[in-house]
Design a protein around this motif. Sequence first.
Motif, PDB file in Angstrom:
ATOM      1  N   ASP A  29       0.817  -0.693  -0.351  1.00 39.90           N
ATOM      2  CA  ASP A  29       0.370   0.083  -0.166  1.00 39.90           C
ATOM      3  C   ASP A  29       1.458   1.506   0.550  1.00 39.90           C
ATOM      4  O   ASP A  29       1.641   1.676   1.098  1.00 39.90           O
ATOM      5  CB  ASP A  29      -0.748  -0.339   1.803  1.00 39.90           C
ATOM      6  N   PRO A  30       1.198   2.044  -0.744  1.00 33.07           N
ATOM      7  CA  PRO A  30       1.529   3.450  -0.878  1.00 33.07           C
ATOM      8  C   PRO A  30       1.437   4.466  -0.313  1.00 33.07           C
ATOM      9  O   PRO A  30       2.468   4.636   0.445  1.00 33.07           O
ATOM     10  CB  PRO A  30       0.839   4.072  -2.330  1.00 33.07           C
ATOM     11  N   ARG A  31       0.378   4.201   0.848  1.00 33.93           N
ATOM     12  CA  ARG A  31      -0.152   5.351   2.081  1.00 33.93           C
ATOM     13  C   ARG A  31       0.812   4.621   2.908  1.00 33.93           C
ATOM     14  O   ARG A  31       2.110   4.707   4.138  1.00 33.93           O
ATOM     15  CB  ARG A  31      -0.961   5.277   2.221  1.00 33.93           C
ATOM     16  N   ALA A  32       0.938   3.182   3.616  1.00 29.14           N
ATOM     17  CA  ALA A  32       1.341   2.246   4.203  1.00 29.14           C
ATOM     18  C   ALA A  32       3.086   2.403   4.088  1.00 29.14           C
ATOM     19  O   ALA A  32       4.587   2.385   4.911  1.00 29.14           O
ATOM     20  CB  ALA A  32       1.151   1.061   4.350  1.00 29.14           C
ATOM     21  N   ALA A  33       3.514   2.877   2.644  1.00 31.56           N
ATOM     22  CA  ALA A  33       5.320   2.546   2.402  1.00 31.56           C
ATOM     23  C   ALA A  33       5.495   3.429   2.345  1.00 31.56           C
ATOM     24  O   ALA A  33       6.975   3.584   3.373  1.00 31.56           O
ATOM     25  CB  ALA A  33       5.049   1.771   0.752  1.00 31.56           C
ATOM     26  N   VAL A  34       4.965   4.886   2.307  1.00 32.92           N
ATOM     27  CA  VAL A  34       5.432   5.899   2.999  1.00 32.92           C
ATOM     28  C   VAL A  34       5.789   6.090   4.191  1.00 32.92           C
ATOM     29  O   VAL A  34       6.803   6.319   4.592  1.00 32.92           O
ATOM     30  CB  VAL A  34       4.721   7.134   2.431  1.00 32.92           C
ATOM     31  N   LEU A  35       4.929   5.957   4.747  1.00 29.11           N
ATOM     32  CA  LEU A  35       4.804   5.866   6.870  1.00 29.11           C
ATOM     33  C   LEU A  35       5.903   5.130   7.102  1.00 29.11           C
ATOM     34  O   LEU A  35       6.606   5.433   8.412  1.00 29.11           O
ATOM     35  CB  LEU A  35       3.616   5.143   7.045  1.00 29.11           C
ATOM     36  N   ASP A  36       5.918   4.153   6.561  1.00 32.41           N
ATOM     37  CA  ASP A  36       6.822   2.695   6.844  1.00 32.41           C
ATOM     38  C   ASP A  36       9.183   3.757   6.490  1.00 32.41           C
ATOM     39  O   ASP A  36       9.747   3.462   7.295  1.00 32.41           O
ATOM     40  CB  ASP A  36       7.656   1.488   5.853  1.00 32.41           C
ATOM     41  N   ALA A  37       9.111   3.858   5.170  1.00 32.95           N
ATOM     42  CA  ALA A  37      10.147   4.875   4.786  1.00 32.95           C
ATOM     43  C   ALA A  37      10.188   6.625   6.417  1.00 32.95           C
ATOM     44  O   ALA A  37      11.397   6.853   6.868  1.00 32.95           O
ATOM     45  CB  ALA A  37       9.594   5.615   4.083  1.00 32.95           C
ATOM     46  N   VAL A  38       9.235   6.809   6.777  1.00 34.71           N
ATOM     47  CA  VAL A  38       9.259   7.897   7.470  1.00 34.71           C
ATOM     48  C   VAL A  38      10.038   6.896   8.840  1.00 34.71           C
ATOM     49  O   VAL A  38      10.503   7.976   9.520  1.00 34.71           O
ATOM     50  CB  VAL A  38       7.928   8.485   7.225  1.00 34.71           C
ATOM     51  N   ASP A  39       9.339   6.172   9.218  1.00 40.73           N
ATOM     52  CA  ASP A  39       9.974   5.596  10.434  1.00 40.73           C
ATOM     53  C   ASP A  39      11.323   4.757  10.279  1.00 40.73           C
ATOM     54  O   ASP A  39      12.219   5.461  11.052  1.00 40.73           O
ATOM     55  CB  ASP A  39       8.684   4.428  11.084  1.00 40.73           C
ATOM     56  N   ARG A  40      11.802   4.549   9.157  1.00 39.52           N
ATOM     57  CA  ARG A  40      13.201   3.788   8.780  1.00 39.52           C
ATOM     58  C   ARG A  40      14.188   5.572   9.112  1.00 39.52           C
ATOM     59  O   ARG A  40      14.879   5.512   9.728  1.00 39.52           O
ATOM     60  CB  ARG A  40      12.885   3.401   7.810  1.00 39.52           C
ATOM     61  N   LEU A  41      13.343   6.554   8.230  1.00 39.16           N
ATOM     62  CA  LEU A  41      14.422   7.556   8.530  1.00 39.16           C
ATOM     63  C   LEU A  41      14.547   8.800   9.283  1.00 39.16           C
ATOM     64  O   LEU A  41      15.016   9.349   9.332  1.00 39.16           O
ATOM     65  CB  LEU A  41      14.245   8.784   6.976  1.00 39.16           C
ATOM     66  N   ALA A  42      13.664   8.656  10.131  1.00 41.94           N
ATOM     67  CA  ALA A  42      13.760   9.294  11.312  1.00 41.94           C
ATOM     68  C   ALA A  42      14.920   9.210  12.096  1.00 41.94           C
ATOM     69  O   ALA A  42      15.262  11.055  12.643  1.00 41.94           O
ATOM     70  CB  ALA A  42      12.458   8.619  12.226  1.00 41.94           C
ATOM     71  N   PRO A  43      15.327   9.167  12.596  1.00 37.14           N
ATOM     72  CA  PRO A  43      16.705   9.231  13.223  1.00 37.14           C
ATOM     73  C   PRO A  43      17.660   9.438  12.598  1.00 37.14           C
ATOM     74  O   PRO A  43      18.702  10.676  12.640  1.00 37.14           O
ATOM     75  CB  PRO A  43      17.104   7.035  13.282  1.00 37.14           C
ATOM     76  N   ALA A  47      11.072  18.669   4.887  1.00 36.69           N
ATOM     77  CA  ALA A  47      10.792  18.292   3.487  1.00 36.69           C
ATOM     78  C   ALA A  47      11.830  17.896   2.432  1.00 36.69           C
ATOM     79  O   ALA A  47      11.475  17.553   1.622  1.00 36.69           O
ATOM     80  CB  ALA A  47      10.740  20.061   3.038  1.00 36.69           C
ATOM     81  N   GLY A  48      12.870  17.863   2.635  1.00 38.32           N
ATOM     82  CA  GLY A  48      14.028  16.839   1.871  1.00 38.32           C
ATOM     83  C   GLY A  48      14.272  15.810   2.451  1.00 38.32           C
ATOM     84  O   GLY A  48      13.703  15.134   1.407  1.00 38.32           O
ATOM     85  N   PHE A  49      14.060  15.803   3.457  1.00 38.90           N
ATOM     86  CA  PHE A  49      13.312  14.158   4.449  1.00 38.90           C
ATOM     87  C   PHE A  49      12.422  13.693   3.748  1.00 38.90           C
ATOM     88  O   PHE A  49      11.571  12.664   3.698  1.00 38.90           O
ATOM     89  CB  PHE A  49      13.464  13.945   5.719  1.00 38.90           C
ATOM     90  N   ALA A  50      10.715  13.770   3.726  1.00 38.52           N
ATOM     91  CA  ALA A  50       9.737  14.029   3.286  1.00 38.52           C
ATOM     92  C   ALA A  50       9.795  13.764   1.699  1.00 38.52           C
ATOM     93  O   ALA A  50       9.394  12.526   0.803  1.00 38.52           O
ATOM     94  CB  ALA A  50       8.378  15.416   2.610  1.00 38.52           C
ATOM     95  N   ALA A  51      10.218  14.246   0.890  1.00 39.90           N
ATOM     96  CA  ALA A  51      11.635  13.906  -0.641  1.00 39.90           C
ATOM     97  C   ALA A  51      12.353  12.116  -1.002  1.00 39.90           C
ATOM     98  O   ALA A  51      11.908  11.309  -1.859  1.00 39.90           O
ATOM     99  CB  ALA A  51      11.792  14.423  -1.706  1.00 39.90           C
ATOM    100  N   LEU A  52      12.449  12.335   0.475  1.00 40.85           N
ATOM    101  CA  LEU A  52      13.177  10.991   0.127  1.00 40.85           C
ATOM    102  C   LEU A  52      12.605  10.019   0.654  1.00 40.85           C
ATOM    103  O   LEU A  52      12.614   8.681   0.961  1.00 40.85           O
ATOM    104  CB  LEU A  52      14.710  10.806   1.588  1.00 40.85           C
ATOM    105  N   ALA A  53      11.837  10.045   1.792  1.00 36.68           N
ATOM    106  CA  ALA A  53      11.060   8.922   1.953  1.00 36.68           C
ATOM    107  C   ALA A  53      10.184   8.476   0.917  1.00 36.68           C
ATOM    108  O   ALA A  53       9.337   7.537   0.716  1.00 36.68           O
ATOM    109  CB  ALA A  53       9.663   9.376   3.268  1.00 36.68           C
ATOM    110  N   LEU A  54       9.777   9.487   0.013  1.00 36.78           N
ATOM    111  CA  LEU A  54       8.751   9.078  -0.993  1.00 36.78           C
ATOM    112  C   LEU A  54       9.260   8.119  -2.048  1.00 36.78           C
ATOM    113  O   LEU A  54       9.021   7.463  -2.236  1.00 36.78           O
ATOM    114  CB  LEU A  54       8.404  10.170  -1.578  1.00 36.78           C
ATOM    115  N   ALA A  55      10.769   8.494  -1.644  1.00 34.47           N
ATOM    116  CA  ALA A  55      11.888   7.763  -2.781  1.00 34.47           C
ATOM    117  C   ALA A  55      11.962   6.423  -2.660  1.00 34.47           C
ATOM    118  O   ALA A  55      12.016   6.176  -3.498  1.00 34.47           O
ATOM    119  CB  ALA A  55      12.672   9.175  -3.286  1.00 34.47           C
ATOM    120  N   GLU A  56      12.148   6.862  -1.425  1.00 35.76           N
ATOM    121  CA  GLU A  56      12.816   5.558  -1.344  1.00 35.76           C
ATOM    122  C   GLU A  56      11.127   4.138  -0.962  1.00 35.76           C
ATOM    123  O   GLU A  56      10.882   3.020  -1.453  1.00 35.76           O
ATOM    124  CB  GLU A  56      13.038   5.436   0.736  1.00 35.76           C
TER     125      GLU A  56
END
Length: 189
Positions: A8-22, A141-150
Amino acid sequence: MPDDAPTDPRAAVLDAVDRLAPRLVETTSAAVRIASVDPRYPGQDYDSLVGREAEVSRLMADVYRSAGADVEMVVVEAGRDNACGRIRGTGGGRSLVFNGHVDVVPTNPSRWSRDPFSGLITDTAVHGRGASDDKGGVVAAGFAALALAEAGCGCGATWCCRRSSARRWATTRSAPPPPCRPGTGRTPR
């Protein structure tokens, strides 16, 4: 995207956000540790301050490149470089621009309980000058783009991430910063 990543794209983005948070928190801290005081702010020693905004721009350029952006460093004036990243969409969507600044006003040490450029990370925040105005927003903002890409979420829209080094032009009565135009190799006059 990892093999066990959500489909699911929404779940994939949220998963990427969680991984990228640190990494987002550490990048925000690194940006805060750069004392990028606006060298044109009244009462400042220009020569001792110029170039620090460019350091933050280089940090952001790395984030933009990690997101797959074409990056251009646009020089407003020597040492006050802007990082502009563009992720081209597939077409058919409206463009989205993230814009922010990384220069900060000078500090008054008597009003701070710790080093304003420490970038101290606690359980609840990154502390220091610029953490919320506006280095934290630029990094987010940069990490939002990165989360979408990942997450593998391409879109029709073109995304532009811009960070400006001259946002205080109205208070210092200098000329406003030119808009970033990634890919042109120049700024408009």
